[in-house]
Scaffold this motif. Sequence first.
Motif, short mmCIF file in Angstrom:
data_model
loop_
_atom_site.label_atom_id
_atom_site.label_comp_id
_atom_site.label_asym_id
_atom_site.label_seq_id
_atom_site.Cartn_x
_atom_site.Cartn_y
_atom_site.Cartn_z
N ASP A 1 -18.40 42.55 77.87
CA ASP A 1 -19.64 41.90 78.29
C ASP A 1 -20.13 40.88 77.27
O ASP A 1 -21.12 40.20 77.49
N VAL A 2 -19.42 40.76 76.13
CA VAL A 2 -19.71 39.73 75.14
C VAL A 2 -18.52 38.76 75.10
O VAL A 2 -17.37 39.17 74.97
N GLN A 3 -18.82 37.48 75.22
CA GLN A 3 -17.79 36.44 75.18
C GLN A 3 -17.63 35.96 73.74
O GLN A 3 -18.62 35.62 73.09
N LEU A 4 -16.39 35.95 73.25
CA LEU A 4 -16.12 35.58 71.86
C LEU A 4 -15.34 34.27 71.78
O LEU A 4 -14.30 34.13 72.43
N LEU A 5 -15.85 33.34 70.99
CA LEU A 5 -15.14 32.11 70.66
C LEU A 5 -14.77 32.21 69.19
O LEU A 5 -15.64 32.28 68.33
N VAL A 6 -13.47 32.24 68.90
CA VAL A 6 -13.01 32.56 67.55
C VAL A 6 -12.27 31.36 66.94
O VAL A 6 -11.18 31.01 67.39
N VAL A 7 -12.90 30.74 65.92
CA VAL A 7 -12.26 29.62 65.23
C VAL A 7 -11.51 30.17 64.03
O VAL A 7 -12.11 30.71 63.10
N CYS A 8 -10.20 30.02 64.04
CA CYS A 8 -9.33 30.61 63.01
C CYS A 8 -9.05 29.66 61.85
O CYS A 8 -8.43 30.06 60.86
N GLY A 9 -9.47 28.40 61.98
CA GLY A 9 -9.23 27.44 60.91
C GLY A 9 -7.75 27.20 60.68
O GLY A 9 -6.95 27.12 61.63
N ASN A 10 -7.38 27.15 59.40
CA ASN A 10 -5.97 26.92 59.05
C ASN A 10 -5.16 28.20 59.02
O ASN A 10 -3.98 28.17 58.67
N ASN A 11 -5.77 29.33 59.37
CA ASN A 11 -5.09 30.62 59.34
C ASN A 11 -4.27 30.77 60.63
O ASN A 11 -4.73 31.35 61.62
N LYS A 12 -3.04 30.26 60.61
CA LYS A 12 -2.20 30.25 61.80
C LYS A 12 -1.78 31.65 62.24
O LYS A 12 -1.63 31.92 63.43
N TYR B 1 -4.63 33.14 64.19
CA TYR B 1 -4.71 32.49 65.50
C TYR B 1 -3.67 33.08 66.46
O TYR B 1 -3.99 33.42 67.62
N GLU B 2 -2.44 33.23 66.00
CA GLU B 2 -1.39 33.77 66.85
C GLU B 2 -1.64 35.23 67.20
O GLU B 2 -1.38 35.66 68.33
N HIS B 3 -2.17 36.00 66.25
CA HIS B 3 -2.46 37.41 66.52
C HIS B 3 -3.52 37.54 67.60
O HIS B 3 -3.37 38.35 68.53
N ILE B 4 -4.59 36.78 67.47
CA ILE B 4 -5.67 36.90 68.45
C ILE B 4 -5.22 36.41 69.83
O ILE B 4 -5.58 36.99 70.85
N LYS B 5 -4.40 35.37 69.85
CA LYS B 5 -3.83 34.93 71.13
C LYS B 5 -3.02 36.05 71.77
O LYS B 5 -3.07 36.26 72.99
N SER B 6 -2.28 36.78 70.94
CA SER B 6 -1.40 37.83 71.47
C SER B 6 -2.18 39.01 72.04
O SER B 6 -1.62 39.79 72.83
N PHE B 7 -3.46 39.15 71.66
CA PHE B 7 -4.26 40.24 72.23
C PHE B 7 -4.48 40.04 73.73
O PHE B 7 -4.67 41.00 74.47
N ASN B 8 -4.49 38.77 74.15
CA ASN B 8 -4.65 38.42 75.56
C ASN B 8 -5.88 39.07 76.19
O ASN B 8 -5.82 39.66 77.27
N LEU B 9 -7.01 38.97 75.48
CA LEU B 9 -8.26 39.53 75.96
C LEU B 9 -9.02 38.51 76.79
O LEU B 9 -9.14 37.34 76.39
N GLN B 10 -9.51 38.94 77.94
CA GLN B 10 -10.16 38.00 78.87
C GLN B 10 -11.46 37.42 78.30
O GLN B 10 -11.83 36.30 78.64
N ASN B 11 -12.13 38.15 77.44
CA ASN B 11 -13.42 37.68 76.92
C ASN B 11 -13.31 36.96 75.59
O ASN B 11 -14.32 36.66 74.95
N VAL B 12 -12.08 36.68 75.15
CA VAL B 12 -11.87 36.08 73.83
C VAL B 12 -11.09 34.77 73.97
O VAL B 12 -10.03 34.74 74.61
N LYS B 13 -11.63 33.70 73.34
CA LYS B 13 -10.91 32.42 73.30
C LYS B 13 -10.71 32.03 71.84
O LYS B 13 -11.68 31.70 71.15
N PRO B 14 -9.46 32.09 71.37
CA PRO B 14 -9.19 31.69 69.98
C PRO B 14 -8.95 30.18 69.88
O PRO B 14 -8.48 29.54 70.82
N TYR B 15 -9.30 29.63 68.72
CA TYR B 15 -9.10 28.21 68.45
C TYR B 15 -8.51 28.05 67.05
O TYR B 15 -8.84 28.83 66.15
N PRO B 16 -7.66 27.05 66.85
CA PRO B 16 -7.23 26.72 65.49
C PRO B 16 -8.35 25.92 64.80
O PRO B 16 -9.51 25.99 65.21
#
Length: 363
Positions: free
Chosen positions: A227-238, A241-256
């Motif tokens: 019920d909480v939407q997360l926008l996650v900026v990972c910066g230069n930590n590649k 970024y790849e780990h959070i993408k791999s979670f494939n969570l509907q409420n989470v959008k990772p960004y580099p």
Amino acid sequence: MKVLITYASAGAGHKKAAEALFDYLKEARPDLTLKIIDILDYCSPSYRFFYSNAYIYVVKNLPFVWYFFYILSFINPNNSLRFLIDYLNCRQLVNLLEEEKHDVVLSTHFLTSSVVSALKKSNPKYKVKLVAAITDYNLHPYWIGEGVDTYIASCDKIRDELARRKVGLDKIRVYGIPVNKKFYLPVERNAAANKLNVDPCKFTVLIITGAIGIGPIEQIVKSFNEDVQLLVVCGNNKILYEHIKSFNLQNVKPYPLVDNVDELMSVSDLVLTKAGGLTITESLVKKLPLVFFSSIPGLETSNAKAICDYGAGFDTKSVKDINNIVSSLKSNSASYQKTVENISLLRKPNTLGDISNLLRIEC
């Protein structure tokens, strides 16, 4: 009028503040001759390494070693030996200042204060006006120098601390920390959400810890309900970024590493971050409450305390703390609105224009 804007690439904040000033003045003040430099390009290799590579490594991997030296730096900070060492290690910068004869030096890093103060003392004929824009919400005494003509303070707390350290109130302007002009522009939430492909109706938390991408971000992401939407900026930590993408969570959008933080903030209700001065200021401009975690011991933890003292943010010690605070703000609209109201005690919507006018009137 010739204006030199200086920063040091020790972390991203000093540079972003300087670039915000440069971009704004370039458009708003065509009467000025502007130049912007990274002062570390004009320092000895050892100083450049210490202020950039070594700094980033230590704060990321050995934060309490950093904190030890931070505490030591408060012991007799403005002594002649420090000014001399800075002066000698920044001879290229001294040469540039003497050759180009700027009318004003506008600095977003304390090293410039030290070098210009030493230069003015060694060369009384050098009459440049030095304006120091302090990029934190707590004062480190390294910012103070005899050669500084005007201090731009982020808040009343900085003004009061400068005064306590014998800086005249006539030399202090509480204008805030400069951020890119796009943060000051109104943005319609639904339009921004449509552009970013996020749900504008969900309570949205922006997680951002600068270019480094440090802290228990993976644990934080996993701890939230859908019920909480997360926008996650990972910066230069590649890797992050790849780990959070791999979670494939509907409420989470990772960004580099991104350059549209202003848009991400426009669709957010809350910012979860370490307490860097620029991210704090961007959030305040956008009227977003702050929840702090993994702040670098020293200035950042002091920044967090200052913001919390104003009632505009919350400090945390654990992932559980974070969840409790976010849940409380999400469910209690009165508490959330009170925090937003407290932001007005710190928010400075006219920082760029005020500094431009300062250059016009006093310099």
